[in-house]
Design an enzyme around this catalytic site. Structure first.
Site, PDB file in Angstrom:
ATOM      1  N   SER A   1      48.495  77.088  32.171  1.00 33.65           N
ATOM      2  CA  SER A   1      48.982  78.229  31.703  1.00 33.65           C
ATOM      3  C   SER A   1      47.921  78.836  30.633  1.00 33.65           C
ATOM      4  CB  SER A   1      50.305  78.314  30.816  1.00 33.65           C
ATOM      5  OG  SER A   1      50.243  77.606  29.396  1.00 33.65           O
TER       6      SER A   1
ATOM      7  N   TYR B   1      52.826  71.380  24.045  1.00 34.50           N
ATOM      8  CA  TYR B   1      52.846  72.052  25.353  1.00 34.50           C
ATOM      9  C   TYR B   1      51.393  72.567  25.423  1.00 34.50           C
ATOM     10  CZ  TYR B   1      53.491  75.711  29.158  1.00 34.50           C
ATOM     11  OH  TYR B   1      53.345  76.476  29.891  1.00 34.50           O
TER      12      TYR B   1
END
Length: 325
Positions: A160, A185
């Site tokens: 991402s 993350y």
């Protein structure tokens, strides 16, 4: 690789869908594995690849749930895989190798998103890193014989834009000194790109190319969970009524648009001859080392030199080997 991190200027755009990218491509006889291929982006990638003729194995922890999700997709089948369990990964790989099938494409798609509280796997590793990176690292290495047996294999790892600002906590991968969901993350997504860089460096000469893909921000259609609506609204992802805002030009995509870059990486002939790069919007992402501020409605997703650093990539590979020894 930084020297290949240059846009190709493909005919596709941020608004292109998985079906658009696969138009005219015949995947008959090709074998594909998609981890988490029964949910959201993974399911759309499974559907699109199978529609183009591929045999797609959906690797999932909950096989009953996965089978129900892909029911009706001709060419898709489900196999059990728990990416946080080394024994499950080995068993899955052994079943595949014993079948004698080559593996044309491995899509490392499954991931754990923001976890508000620290969670660990059975070995004590932080769950995002364990699922997104360590599990896929073990799986990919275990499947190398099948990847070598294909006529030009690809490994696609879904990352991402968080990879741009994520950092590897070399001295505290598992957050023993204090947990932060965003840092966890970001670390897992940076690891996805560094893994891609080193995988391609090690195995390109054997016909295995690697790509890291950023699908965009995809939250899917509503209704959204009440606990998430306020956060989505603050990020500009839903309007005042809670309706999803779609704007591919700034990375806010439908599931069909988000899955496009996954399948582009998996099979597009436009990527022949290159690898070890980070993709977004159905193209090789531009390289931009400018320090941009992070705001709720603006999270830069271009590539930067840090996420592609060859020494960090090598270091992470060697550390991952030690963690799985």
């Amino acid at each position: 690789m930084i020297d290949q991190q240059t846009p190709l200027h493909t005919p596709f755009t941020a608004a292109s869908t998985a079906s658009d990218v696969l138009a005219g491509i015949d995947l008959t006889g090709r074998h594909v594995i998609v981890t988490g291929g029964h949910s959201r982006l993974g399911r759309e990638a499974t559907r699109a690849l199978a529609a183009a003729g591929a045999s797609v194995t959906v690797a999932a922890r909950d096989t009953a749930k996965a089978a129900a999700a892909v029911d009706g997709i001709t060419g898709a089948q489900v196999e059990e895989l728990d990416l946080t369990d080394p024994a499950s990964i080995d068993a899955f790989a052994h079943r595949w190798l014993d079948s004698g099938r080559p593996l044309d494409v491995l899509v490392n798609n499954a991931a754990v998103l923001f976890q508000p509280e620290l969670r660990r796997d059975a070995r004590g590793h932080e769950l995002s890193f364990s699922t997104s990176h360590l599990g896929h690292f073990q799986l990919t290495r275990a499947l190398l014989p099948a990847l070598r047996a294909a006529n030009g294999a690809r490994v696609v790892t879904v990352t991402s834009g968080a990879a741009r600002f994520g950092e590897i906590r070399w001295d505290d991968l598992d957050f023993a000194a204090g947990y932060d969901p965003g840092a966890a993350y970001g670390q897992s997504k940076r690891a996805n790109v560094l893994f891609t860089v080193e995988l391609d460096r090690r195995y390109a000469a054997e016909g295995i190319r690697a790509f890291a893909t950023h699908p965009g921000v995809v939250i899917g259609p509503g209704p959204h969970a009440p606990s998430r609506v306020d956060s989505y609204r603050q990020q500009g992802l839903v309007d005042a009524e809670g309706t999803t805002i779609i704007d591919p030009a700034v990375g806010k995509k439908t599931i069909e648009q988000g899955a496009a870059t996954l399948v582009f990486a998996a099979v597009s002939p436009l990527l022949d001859g290159i690898g070890g790069v980070y993709l977004r919007d159905n193209d090789v992402a531009e390289l931009d080392d400018t320090q941009y501020p992070l705001t709720p409605d603006s999270i830069p997703s271009m590539a930067n030199s840090a996420m592609l650093d060859a020494e960090d990539a090598r270091r992470l590979w060697e550390l991952s080997e030690e963690l799985l020894a």
